[in-house]
Write a protein that holds these residues in place. Structure first.
Motif, PDB file in Angstrom:
ATOM      1  N   UNK A 189       0.753  -1.205  -0.181  1.00 56.96           N
ATOM      2  CA  UNK A 189      -0.040   0.006  -0.058  1.00 56.96           C
ATOM      3  C   UNK A 189       0.989   1.183   0.095  1.00 56.96           C
ATOM      4  N   UNK A 190       0.483   2.195  -1.076  1.00 56.87           N
ATOM      5  CA  UNK A 190       1.507   3.225  -0.865  1.00 56.87           C
ATOM      6  C   UNK A 190       0.571   4.515  -1.095  1.00 56.87           C
ATOM      7  N   UNK A 191       0.885   5.470   0.004  1.00 59.34           N
ATOM      8  CA  UNK A 191       0.197   6.947  -0.227  1.00 59.34           C
ATOM      9  C   UNK A 191       1.232   7.813  -0.937  1.00 59.34           C
ATOM     10  N   UNK A 192       0.572   8.541  -2.089  1.00 62.53           N
ATOM     11  CA  UNK A 192       1.557   9.360  -2.838  1.00 62.53           C
ATOM     12  C   UNK A 192       1.101  10.591  -2.804  1.00 62.53           C
ATOM     13  N   UNK A 193       1.546  11.657  -2.080  1.00 62.45           N
ATOM     14  CA  UNK A 193       1.396  12.893  -2.187  1.00 62.45           C
ATOM     15  C   UNK A 193      -0.112  13.480  -2.041  1.00 62.45           C
ATOM     16  N   UNK A 194      -0.859  12.568  -1.103  1.00 61.87           N
ATOM     17  CA  UNK A 194      -2.151  12.692  -0.813  1.00 61.87           C
ATOM     18  C   UNK A 194      -2.319  13.991  -0.046  1.00 61.87           C
ATOM     19  N   UNK A 195      -3.322  14.795  -0.324  1.00 69.95           N
ATOM     20  CA  UNK A 195      -3.912  16.027   0.493  1.00 69.95           C
ATOM     21  C   UNK A 195      -5.415  15.771   0.531  1.00 69.95           C
ATOM     22  N   UNK A 196      -5.750  16.439   1.658  1.00 66.59           N
ATOM     23  CA  UNK A 196      -7.377  16.147   2.175  1.00 66.59           C
ATOM     24  C   UNK A 196      -7.621  17.617   2.520  1.00 66.59           C
TER      25      UNK A 196
ATOM     26  N   UNK B  47      -3.283  13.722  -5.328  1.00 65.61           N
ATOM     27  CA  UNK B  47      -2.579  12.398  -4.628  1.00 65.61           C
ATOM     28  C   UNK B  47      -3.158  11.258  -5.072  1.00 65.61           C
ATOM     29  N   UNK B  48      -2.616  10.208  -4.602  1.00 66.19           N
ATOM     30  CA  UNK B  48      -3.003   8.671  -4.976  1.00 66.19           C
ATOM     31  C   UNK B  48      -2.907   7.860  -3.772  1.00 66.19           C
ATOM     32  N   UNK B  49      -3.539   6.985  -3.677  1.00 65.43           N
ATOM     33  CA  UNK B  49      -3.478   5.853  -2.686  1.00 65.43           C
ATOM     34  C   UNK B  49      -3.290   4.530  -3.436  1.00 65.43           C
ATOM     35  N   UNK B  50      -2.210   3.894  -3.632  1.00 62.40           N
ATOM     36  CA  UNK B  50      -2.035   2.662  -4.342  1.00 62.40           C
ATOM     37  C   UNK B  50      -2.031   1.518  -3.752  1.00 62.40           C
ATOM     38  N   UNK B  51      -2.936   0.722  -3.921  1.00 61.84           N
ATOM     39  CA  UNK B  51      -2.991  -0.728  -3.423  1.00 61.84           C
ATOM     40  C   UNK B  51      -3.030  -1.805  -4.340  1.00 61.84           C
ATOM     41  N   UNK B  52      -2.301  -2.804  -4.692  1.00 65.87           N
ATOM     42  CA  UNK B  52      -2.210  -3.393  -5.659  1.00 65.87           C
ATOM     43  C   UNK B  52      -2.213  -2.986  -6.906  1.00 65.87           C
ATOM     44  N   UNK B  53      -1.516  -2.145  -7.113  1.00 64.26           N
ATOM     45  CA  UNK B  53      -1.388  -1.397  -8.640  1.00 64.26           C
ATOM     46  C   UNK B  53      -2.736  -0.730  -8.879  1.00 64.26           C
ATOM     47  N   UNK B  54      -3.520  -0.518  -8.053  1.00 68.26           N
ATOM     48  CA  UNK B  54      -4.779   0.202  -8.445  1.00 68.26           C
ATOM     49  C   UNK B  54      -4.879   1.629  -7.451  1.00 68.26           C
ATOM     50  N   UNK B  55      -5.178   2.741  -8.152  1.00 68.38           N
ATOM     51  CA  UNK B  55      -5.330   3.768  -7.456  1.00 68.38           C
ATOM     52  C   UNK B  55      -6.684   3.806  -6.703  1.00 68.38           C
ATOM     53  N   UNK B  56      -6.814   3.607  -5.443  1.00 62.00           N
ATOM     54  CA  UNK B  56      -8.111   3.561  -4.776  1.00 62.00           C
ATOM     55  C   UNK B  56      -8.850   4.804  -4.869  1.00 62.00           C
ATOM     56  N   UNK B  57      -8.327   5.778  -5.054  1.00 59.22           N
ATOM     57  CA  UNK B  57      -9.348   7.162  -5.120  1.00 59.22           C
ATOM     58  C   UNK B  57      -9.824   7.124  -6.505  1.00 59.22           C
ATOM     59  N   UNK B  58      -9.629   6.458  -7.362  1.00 57.41           N
ATOM     60  CA  UNK B  58     -10.196   6.621  -8.748  1.00 57.41           C
ATOM     61  C   UNK B  58     -11.317   5.491  -8.748  1.00 57.41           C
ATOM     62  N   UNK B  59     -11.213   4.487  -7.753  1.00 56.17           N
ATOM     63  CA  UNK B  59     -12.171   3.551  -8.087  1.00 56.17           C
ATOM     64  C   UNK B  59     -13.599   3.843  -7.784  1.00 56.17           C
ATOM     65  N   UNK B  60     -14.685   3.286  -8.229  1.00 58.84           N
ATOM     66  CA  UNK B  60     -16.120   3.550  -8.013  1.00 58.84           C
ATOM     67  C   UNK B  60     -16.340   2.869  -6.631  1.00 58.84           C
ATOM     68  N   UNK B  61     -17.253   3.380  -6.072  1.00 61.67           N
ATOM     69  CA  UNK B  61     -17.780   3.032  -4.660  1.00 61.67           C
ATOM     70  C   UNK B  61     -17.987   1.397  -4.714  1.00 61.67           C
ATOM     71  N   UNK B  62     -18.629   1.084  -5.491  1.00 60.71           N
ATOM     72  CA  UNK B  62     -19.066  -0.381  -5.790  1.00 60.71           C
ATOM     73  C   UNK B  62     -17.708  -1.352  -5.370  1.00 60.71           C
ATOM     74  N   UNK B  63     -16.392  -0.735  -6.125  1.00 59.52           N
ATOM     75  CA  UNK B  63     -15.095  -1.594  -6.113  1.00 59.52           C
ATOM     76  C   UNK B  63     -14.642  -1.543  -4.824  1.00 59.52           C
ATOM     77  N   UNK B  64     -14.759  -0.307  -4.237  1.00 59.73           N
ATOM     78  CA  UNK B  64     -14.343  -0.033  -2.968  1.00 59.73           C
ATOM     79  C   UNK B  64     -14.878  -0.766  -1.967  1.00 59.73           C
ATOM     80  N   UNK B  65     -16.302  -0.988  -2.133  1.00 53.74           N
ATOM     81  CA  UNK B  65     -16.899  -1.761  -1.109  1.00 53.74           C
ATOM     82  C   UNK B  65     -16.317  -3.171  -0.957  1.00 53.74           C
TER      83      UNK B  65
END
Lengths: 308, 576
Positions: B10-17, B68-86
């Protein structure tokens, strides 16, 4: 469990005793004279006095009341002054239609109230929420007889979807039940909304979402049951308000229930019937609250009636 | 290590909230490697919890992630749809929260809540689900698993509930487990158990752990890699050993210096010749339980036969875990609840006082509470709040009252212009200073501080402790310092009394009790405290066994056996 129910029934009997005393006292102090009503306009004072003695109305209050209580213990609610039949018979024949209307009315109330409340809570601050807020205000504040008339006019006269009134099958039941349900639902939708919003902020909802549950499951399985718990005792309390609506709605729709009977009795100062109806209403309210208290522990395991 | 192990899971890259225009997390980057533990450490408002919620995709609606991006298993979690995140939540990334008391649905049994997670993510039969739930509860060392499955959360203690939470998060064998302050709300021995459990499960299932905490002791105990956050920014990122040995950032140095370290304090100033200010003899507090029709009444024995002295100018620490009766003792001394026994303040008996006499005594005994947010009426100004005791006791007119309040505020290090402001305009530490100023208003002789620094961040905590110490010296105050935190008690107290099950089990000078504990309970308590020192990792395994506290609920007429004390050395006494 049994001690709880036993104690509650004991309290209930005391409440009923109080209710009958107050009703009887109020009617006793009423300026209207039932004997004169019965005798008619042209009756001589002697005839009126005769009727009064016959009905026992010349006795002092405590004797009248003691007499009434004695009969009540034997299941005798007295005789109607006007209709010349037993009050228990009158009530008995009208109990079923009233119960039908009550069940359907409360059912609609809850169905409409809870679903609108849920929608408003989930769309909090949105257009739907604001619209529902406004509507529920109208629902809460609209007088029943006006709403009932309007419904009758639109749905029965103009659209002819439902019959004008009277007692019968499902078709006859729908319109009065919907009137009661729609008017009562505003209250419930407000409460469900605020209760839902509170639960939505709870930690365990975050946990449920962290488990990856779908939104529907989170709302239906986790939010709703928790939001419903504080609503249940409200249903018990609401029965009293509901009874008031029943009197009006039954009269407007010509529904042969207890409400209509009460309406007629009040106009004719038919004291035994009025007291009988009041007693039945008090029983219904007390029973409703008792059932609500017994149902809550089934939903919320934290509430243990053995400790109360 | 295989090739796979060297790649971050899991890598968090330059994330801002951001909340609206306010940036709460700024340019945060870190990477979590398989089987490793990464700690995010920081004080309140550092953005550490929001970061964990962002990874889970559970950020509140008002928050958004502009970059920023949150990369988990080569996928950026922030760009995933809610269904996939669930589908990822609860299956590949599990999470445990801070508040075990409120984090479980009160209307569902433990078994139902566990099964729900599995049913969502894995197509298993009913029996297979039940089996997995049972196995997982056994893995978290839950006693009496079968019974627990059918119990509701309110029937379990805080520690047990947190075990259920962990079991629930680990059910689907997630690759990453996020734990947000998992032990902050728990007692130290329970904390040690939970930390030990997480270590075991991590080894057993090869999970990567992202641990969020404010407690540098926990960091030293658990972390491989540490990210120190402050005000939404990363101050420092280093392997744990390096961080504690040679902290680079000024903030980290300051933070580590502020952490009280158990075992670092020396022999306190000798006050044994001072006269006793407060003498407590055979103090007992009981709460009656309502009796039913068929049950006899019972009593909760909250405090049982307490005996101790507090000397003038002394700080006595009252330590113990939740439910041991320490706060009840404080309230009894304030005469806020009925008690048996004798409490003498400067020779005057306090038990049985009421009306004016009680009012006069209350000038001398004041209290500072735990939660500075709840202890100040939000509708009153600081002048009204701090000046209130003066008004009640002395009916001091406005002008001299204003003068006195200004003086008090100065004593606690607040400017005089604070008087016109309201509590919400101050930080937690400042509010606690206001509470202290209010307690000082009548020149009391004794202040009862009930967990007064527990809700504060360590750096603020250090400042408040310093203030208390300074006030004690200047004004000759005595403190009864009630706390669950051994290290804080060691820093400020002259003597320490350890409470367990409503009784004092050990009392003595701080170095005697804390460095040379004699009672089994004191030893257990001290061995559970995590130390902010990587060289002294502790073994909590022995603590995993259940340690049964006797129930404080007793039949009417129950008389507790009289405690026998052994004098270990001068001043140091231990119950046998």
């Amino acid at each position: 469990m049994l001690t709880f129910i036993g104690r509650r029934i004991g309290y209930s009997l005391l409440i009923l005793l109080g209710v009958s005393l107050i009703t009887y006292l109020l009617l006793f102090m009423l300026p209207a004279d039932p004997a004169r009503q019965i005798a008619g306009r042209s009756a001589t004072p002697e005839v009126v006095a005769g009727i009064r003695a016959q009905l026992g109305l010349d006795l002092p209050f405590y004797q009248q009341y003691a007499h009434y209580l004695g009969n009540l213990l034997q299941g005798d609610l007295g005789r109607s002054y006007i209709q010349r039949s037993e009050v228990t018979e009158l009530l008995g024949s009208r109990l079923q239609p009233s119960l039908e209307l009550m069940a359907a009315g409360i059912g609609f109330e809850l169905l409409i109230g809870i679903s609108l409340g849920v929608i408003a809570a989930l769309r909090r601050g949105g257009i739907a929420d604001r619209l529902l807020t406004a509507l529920s205000f109208i629902g809460v504040s609209a007088p029943q007889f006006i709403a009932a008339m309007l419904f009758l006019y639109f749905f029965a006269v103009q659209l002819e979807w439902f019959p004008m009134g009277g007692y019968g099958g499902l078709k006859h039941l729908m319109l009065p039940a919907l009137t009661l349900g729609l008017l009562g639902s505003g209250w419930y939708s407000r409460m469900v909304r605020s209760s839902m919003i509170e639960v939505l902020h709870q930690d365990f909802i975050r946990t449920a979402r962290a488990k990856g549950l779908s939104r529907a499951r989170v709302v239906l399985r986790h939010v709703l049951p928790n939001a419903i718990v504080p609503i249940i005792p409200m249903i018990g309390i609401d029965i009293g308000v509901f009874m008031g609506g029943l009197v009006v709605v039954e009269s407007v729709f010509g529904w042969p229930g207890i409400g209509q009977l009460a309406w007629q009795a009040i106009q004719q100062v038919d004291i035994p019937v009025i007291v009988g109806v009041t007693t039945i209403c008090a029983v219904a309210i007390v029973l409703g609250n008792l059932i609500a208290d017994l149902v809550i522990p089934l939903i919320d395991p934290r509430i243990d009636i053995k400790k109360h | 290590m295989s090739q796979n192990d060297s790649q971050a899971i899991l890598s968090v890259q330059r994330l801002s909230i951001e909340f609206g225009a306010k940036r709460v997390v700024d340019d945060l980057s870190f990477a979590l490697y398989p089987r490793q533990t990464l700690c995010i450490a920081g004080e309140s408002g550092s953005g550490k919890s929001l970061t964990s919620l962002a990874i889970m995709g559970l950020l509140p609606k008002q928050a958004h992630t502009p970059s920023g991006a949150i990369v988990f298993e080569n996928r950026d979690l922030l760009s995933l749809a809610e269904r996939e995140r669930q589908q990822l939540r609860g299956k590949d990334i599990g999470m445990i929260f801070q508040e075990p008391m409120t984090s479980l649905n009160p209307l569902m049994t433990v078994g139902q809540q566990l099964a729900e997670t599995l049913r969502r993510h894995e197509p298993l039969s009913r029996q297979a689900i039940a089996k997995r739930c049972r196995e997982m509860l056994e893995a978290v060392r839950m006693p009496q698993v079968e019974k627990r499955l059918t119990q509701y959360p309110h029937e379990l203690s805080g520690g047990m509930r947190q075990r259920v939470m962990i079991a629930m998060a680990m059910l689907c064998r997630p690759k990453v487990l996020i734990a947000d302050e998992p032990t902050t709300a728990l007692d130290v021995t329970i904390q040690a158990q939970i930390l030990e459990l997480m270590r075991e499960l991590q080894q057993q299932y090869g999970t990567s752990l992202l641990l969020i905490t404010h407690d540098m002791g926990v960091v030293a105990e658990m972390a491989d890699q540490v990210v120190v956050m402050n005000q939404g920014r990363v101050e420092e990122q280093a392997p744990v050993r390096q961080l504690f040995a040679t902290p680079q950032a000024a903030y980290t140095q300051k933070l580590l210096a502020a952490v009280p370290v158990l075992g670092s304090a020396g022999i306190p100033e000798d006050l044994s010749q001072q006269p006793a200010l407060l003498e407590v003899r055979n103090l007992s507090v009981r709460f009656a339980l309502r009796s039913g029709w068929f049950e006899a009444g019972k009593n909760v024995h909250a405090v049982e036969n307490l005996n101790f002295d507090l000397r003038a100018g002394e700080t006595l620490g009252l330590v113990g875990e939740s439910g041991c009766g320490k706060s009840t003792t404080g309230k009894a001394l304030m005469n806020m609840l009925a008690y048996e026994g004798s409490v003498k303040l400067l020779g005057q008996e306090l038990n049985g006082l009421h009306g004016d006499a009680l009012q006069r005594v209350r000038r001398d005994v004041q209290m500072v509470f735990q939660d500075p947010y709840a202890a100040l009426n939000p509708r009153k100004t600081i002048f009204e709040l701090v000046g209130e005791p003066l008004l009640i006791h002395d009916r001091l007119p406005n002008a001299p009252r204003r003068e006195r309040v200004a003086q008090l505020l100065h004593q606690v290090g607040l400017p005089a212009d604070a008087m016109a402001r309201y509590p919400h305009q101050f930080s937690g530490g400042q509010r606690q200073r206001i509470c202290i100023a209010r307690a000082l208003a009548l020149n009391p002789k004794l202040i009862i501080a009930d967990e007064s620094v527990s809700a504060l961040d360590v750096s603020v905590q250090a400042q408040v402790l310093e203030l208390l110490e300074q006030l004690r010296e200047e004004q000759g105050l005595s403190y009864l310092f009630i706390s669950h935190d051994m290290a804080v008690v060691e820093r400020i107290c002259h003597r320490v009394a350890v409470m367990y099950g409503g009784q004092i089990v050990e009392i003595g000078r701080r170095d005697q009790v804390l460095h040379n504990p004699q009672h089994a309970y004191t030893k257990r308590l001290l061995s559970a405290v995590p130390l902010p020192d990587v060289e002294r990792k502790r073994d909590f395994k022995s603590l995993l066994q259940e340690f049964r506290t006797p129930s404080p609920i007793k039949e009417l007429g129950f008389v507790a056996p009289v405690q026998q004390f052994v004098q270990v050395s001068e001043e140091h006494a231990v119950a046998t």
